[in-house]
Design a protein around this motif. Structure first.
Motif, PDB file in Angstrom:
ATOM      1  N   SER A 189      -2.279  13.799  -1.616  1.00 13.63           N
ATOM      2  CA  SER A 189      -3.032  14.009  -2.855  1.00 13.63           C
ATOM      3  C   SER A 189      -2.136  13.852  -4.092  1.00 13.63           C
ATOM      4  O   SER A 189      -2.575  14.104  -5.202  1.00 13.63           O
ATOM      5  CB  SER A 189      -3.659  15.410  -2.840  1.00 13.63           C
ATOM      6  OG  SER A 189      -2.635  16.389  -2.779  1.00 13.63           O
ATOM      7  N   ASN A 190      -0.897  13.430  -3.892  1.00 18.71           N
ATOM      8  CA  ASN A 190       0.062  13.317  -4.991  1.00 18.71           C
ATOM      9  C   ASN A 190       0.093  11.924  -5.607  1.00 18.71           C
ATOM     10  O   ASN A 190      -0.223  10.939  -4.954  1.00 18.71           O
ATOM     11  CB  ASN A 190       1.472  13.658  -4.490  1.00 18.71           C
ATOM     12  CG  ASN A 190       1.592  15.098  -4.080  1.00 18.71           C
ATOM     13  OD1 ASN A 190       1.091  15.477  -3.023  1.00 18.71           O
ATOM     14  ND2 ASN A 190       2.230  15.894  -4.893  1.00 18.71           N
ATOM     15  N   ASN A 191       0.530  11.857  -6.852  1.00 20.91           N
ATOM     16  CA  ASN A 191       0.862  10.597  -7.489  1.00 20.91           C
ATOM     17  C   ASN A 191       2.270  10.215  -7.053  1.00 20.91           C
ATOM     18  O   ASN A 191       2.984  11.020  -6.442  1.00 20.91           O
ATOM     19  CB  ASN A 191       0.787  10.720  -9.005  1.00 20.91           C
ATOM     20  CG  ASN A 191      -0.636  10.888  -9.490  1.00 20.91           C
ATOM     21  OD1 ASN A 191      -1.587  10.478  -8.828  1.00 20.91           O
ATOM     22  ND2 ASN A 191      -0.783  11.489 -10.644  1.00 20.91           N
ATOM     23  N   TRP A 192       2.693   9.010  -7.401  1.00 20.56           N
ATOM     24  CA  TRP A 192       4.026   8.565  -6.996  1.00 20.56           C
ATOM     25  C   TRP A 192       4.628   7.676  -8.073  1.00 20.56           C
ATOM     26  O   TRP A 192       3.947   7.143  -8.936  1.00 20.56           O
ATOM     27  CB  TRP A 192       3.973   7.830  -5.658  1.00 20.56           C
ATOM     28  CG  TRP A 192       3.196   6.545  -5.710  1.00 20.56           C
ATOM     29  CD1 TRP A 192       1.847   6.405  -5.611  1.00 20.56           C
ATOM     30  CD2 TRP A 192       3.726   5.230  -5.907  1.00 20.56           C
ATOM     31  NE1 TRP A 192       1.502   5.082  -5.731  1.00 20.56           N
ATOM     32  CE2 TRP A 192       2.630   4.333  -5.911  1.00 20.56           C
ATOM     33  CE3 TRP A 192       5.009   4.721  -6.081  1.00 20.56           C
ATOM     34  CZ2 TRP A 192       2.786   2.972  -6.068  1.00 20.56           C
ATOM     35  CZ3 TRP A 192       5.166   3.352  -6.247  1.00 20.56           C
ATOM     36  CH2 TRP A 192       4.059   2.501  -6.236  1.00 20.56           C
TER      37      TRP A 192
ATOM     38  N   LEU B  72       1.113   6.207 -10.522  1.00 16.10           N
ATOM     39  CA  LEU B  72       0.052   5.656  -9.681  1.00 16.10           C
ATOM     40  C   LEU B  72      -0.390   6.687  -8.645  1.00 16.10           C
ATOM     41  O   LEU B  72       0.393   7.533  -8.212  1.00 16.10           O
ATOM     42  CB  LEU B  72       0.539   4.382  -9.009  1.00 16.10           C
ATOM     43  CG  LEU B  72       0.917   3.259  -9.981  1.00 16.10           C
ATOM     44  CD1 LEU B  72       1.565   2.102  -9.250  1.00 16.10           C
ATOM     45  CD2 LEU B  72      -0.295   2.801 -10.757  1.00 16.10           C
ATOM     46  N   SER B  73      -1.634   6.577  -8.234  1.00 16.35           N
ATOM     47  CA  SER B  73      -2.174   7.545  -7.276  1.00 16.35           C
ATOM     48  C   SER B  73      -2.018   7.057  -5.843  1.00 16.35           C
ATOM     49  O   SER B  73      -1.787   5.869  -5.585  1.00 16.35           O
ATOM     50  CB  SER B  73      -3.650   7.817  -7.577  1.00 16.35           C
ATOM     51  OG  SER B  73      -4.385   6.621  -7.464  1.00 16.35           O
ATOM     52  N   SER B  74      -2.155   7.981  -4.908  1.00 26.16           N
ATOM     53  CA  SER B  74      -2.133   7.651  -3.497  1.00 26.16           C
ATOM     54  C   SER B  74      -3.264   6.669  -3.207  1.00 26.16           C
ATOM     55  O   SER B  74      -4.343   6.751  -3.787  1.00 26.16           O
ATOM     56  CB  SER B  74      -2.320   8.914  -2.662  1.00 26.16           C
ATOM     57  OG  SER B  74      -2.324   8.590  -1.288  1.00 26.16           O
ATOM     58  N   GLY B  75      -3.006   5.718  -2.330  1.00 27.33           N
ATOM     59  CA  GLY B  75      -3.990   4.699  -2.009  1.00 27.33           C
ATOM     60  C   GLY B  75      -3.847   3.451  -2.859  1.00 27.33           C
ATOM     61  O   GLY B  75      -4.587   2.482  -2.682  1.00 27.33           O
ATOM     62  N   TRP B  76      -2.876   3.464  -3.787  1.00 26.32           N
ATOM     63  CA  TRP B  76      -2.623   2.300  -4.639  1.00 26.32           C
ATOM     64  C   TRP B  76      -2.336   1.091  -3.760  1.00 26.32           C
ATOM     65  O   TRP B  76      -1.638   1.182  -2.746  1.00 26.32           O
ATOM     66  CB  TRP B  76      -1.432   2.591  -5.544  1.00 26.32           C
ATOM     67  CG  TRP B  76      -0.943   1.408  -6.333  1.00 26.32           C
ATOM     68  CD1 TRP B  76      -1.386   1.005  -7.553  1.00 26.32           C
ATOM     69  CD2 TRP B  76       0.120   0.511  -5.973  1.00 26.32           C
ATOM     70  NE1 TRP B  76      -0.678  -0.093  -7.976  1.00 26.32           N
ATOM     71  CE2 TRP B  76       0.244  -0.419  -7.015  1.00 26.32           C
ATOM     72  CE3 TRP B  76       0.955   0.394  -4.871  1.00 26.32           C
ATOM     73  CZ2 TRP B  76       1.181  -1.444  -6.992  1.00 26.32           C
ATOM     74  CZ3 TRP B  76       1.883  -0.624  -4.845  1.00 26.32           C
ATOM     75  CH2 TRP B  76       1.990  -1.529  -5.902  1.00 26.32           C
TER      76      TRP B  76
ATOM     77  N   LEU C  96       0.852  -1.182   0.000  1.00 26.60           N
ATOM     78  CA  LEU C  96       0.000   0.000   0.000  1.00 26.60           C
ATOM     79  C   LEU C  96       0.891   1.236   0.000  1.00 26.60           C
ATOM     80  O   LEU C  96       1.876   1.287   0.744  1.00 26.60           O
ATOM     81  CB  LEU C  96      -0.900   0.012   1.237  1.00 26.60           C
ATOM     82  CG  LEU C  96      -1.767   1.251   1.465  1.00 26.60           C
ATOM     83  CD1 LEU C  96      -2.818   1.393   0.368  1.00 26.60           C
ATOM     84  CD2 LEU C  96      -2.429   1.199   2.832  1.00 26.60           C
ATOM     85  N   VAL C  97       0.552   2.227  -0.845  1.00 29.07           N
ATOM     86  CA  VAL C  97       1.298   3.489  -0.883  1.00 29.07           C
ATOM     87  C   VAL C  97       0.327   4.626  -0.606  1.00 29.07           C
ATOM     88  O   VAL C  97      -0.708   4.739  -1.255  1.00 29.07           O
ATOM     89  CB  VAL C  97       1.994   3.718  -2.242  1.00 29.07           C
ATOM     90  CG1 VAL C  97       2.687   5.075  -2.264  1.00 29.07           C
ATOM     91  CG2 VAL C  97       2.998   2.611  -2.515  1.00 29.07           C
TER      92      VAL C  97
ATOM     93  N   THR D 298       4.187   7.227   2.356  1.00 26.58           N
ATOM     94  CA  THR D 298       4.277   6.057   3.228  1.00 26.58           C
ATOM     95  C   THR D 298       4.105   4.786   2.406  1.00 26.58           C
ATOM     96  O   THR D 298       3.209   4.709   1.566  1.00 26.58           O
ATOM     97  CB  THR D 298       3.183   6.107   4.313  1.00 26.58           C
ATOM     98  OG1 THR D 298       3.337   7.295   5.080  1.00 26.58           O
ATOM     99  CG2 THR D 298       3.262   4.907   5.246  1.00 26.58           C
ATOM    100  N   THR D 299       4.977   3.811   2.645  1.00 25.83           N
ATOM    101  CA  THR D 299       4.818   2.477   2.066  1.00 25.83           C
ATOM    102  C   THR D 299       4.510   1.508   3.205  1.00 25.83           C
ATOM    103  O   THR D 299       5.079   1.617   4.294  1.00 25.83           O
ATOM    104  CB  THR D 299       6.085   2.014   1.328  1.00 25.83           C
ATOM    105  OG1 THR D 299       7.219   2.128   2.200  1.00 25.83           O
ATOM    106  CG2 THR D 299       6.330   2.834   0.079  1.00 25.83           C
TER     107      THR D 299
END
Length: 128
Positions: A40-43, A63-67, A35-36, A99-100
């Motif tokens: 509100s940012n992509n990563w 990928l978006s946050s919450g991936w 989980l990442v 956060t990962t």
């Protein structure tokens, strides 16, 4: 009396009763989830897939946050994910945190937030 004991032992053997209890056997198959969370940012970054291959998420679309990526593996297995927030502020004190997290069989086993610098982190875990 010997005959009764012999019959009892034979009956136990035929009924499938054994002294070996496998109810405490260690599972070799595990449900895994990465989980990442990046506000509100992509990563962008990379992770070890279910086949053990390193997958690089380095090109658009990011990928978006919450991936979240879920899969099943056999032990032993090395888990790894690293992520960097897509922000012009990356590496500065104003960069957003990222956060990962790694879950194994529903339990959080590794989590890091901006471990390397603001906006960049990684998590690792070894399934034995």
């Amino acid at each position: 009396m010997k005959k009764v004991i012999s019959i009892f032992i034979a009956a136990m053997a035929l009924s499938g009763i054994s002294c070996t209890d496998n109810s405490y056997a260690v599972a070799t198959t595990h449900e895994v989830s990465y989980l990442v969370e990046a506000g509100s940012n992509n990563w962008y970054g990379e992770y070890i897939s279910s086949t053990g291959e390193k997958i690089c998420n380095c090109k658009i679309p990011l990928l978006s946050s919450g991936w979240q990526y879920k899969f099943t593996v056999e032990a032993p297995f090395t888990l790894h994910i690293d992520a960097t927030v897509d922000s012009p502020l990356y590496g500065t004190s104003d960069a957003p945190d990222i956060t990962t997290k790694i879950f194994v069989d529903g339990l959080l086993v590794a989590s890091n937030t901006s471990r390397w610098t603001k906006g960049a982190t990684s998590s690792d875990y070894e399934i034995q």
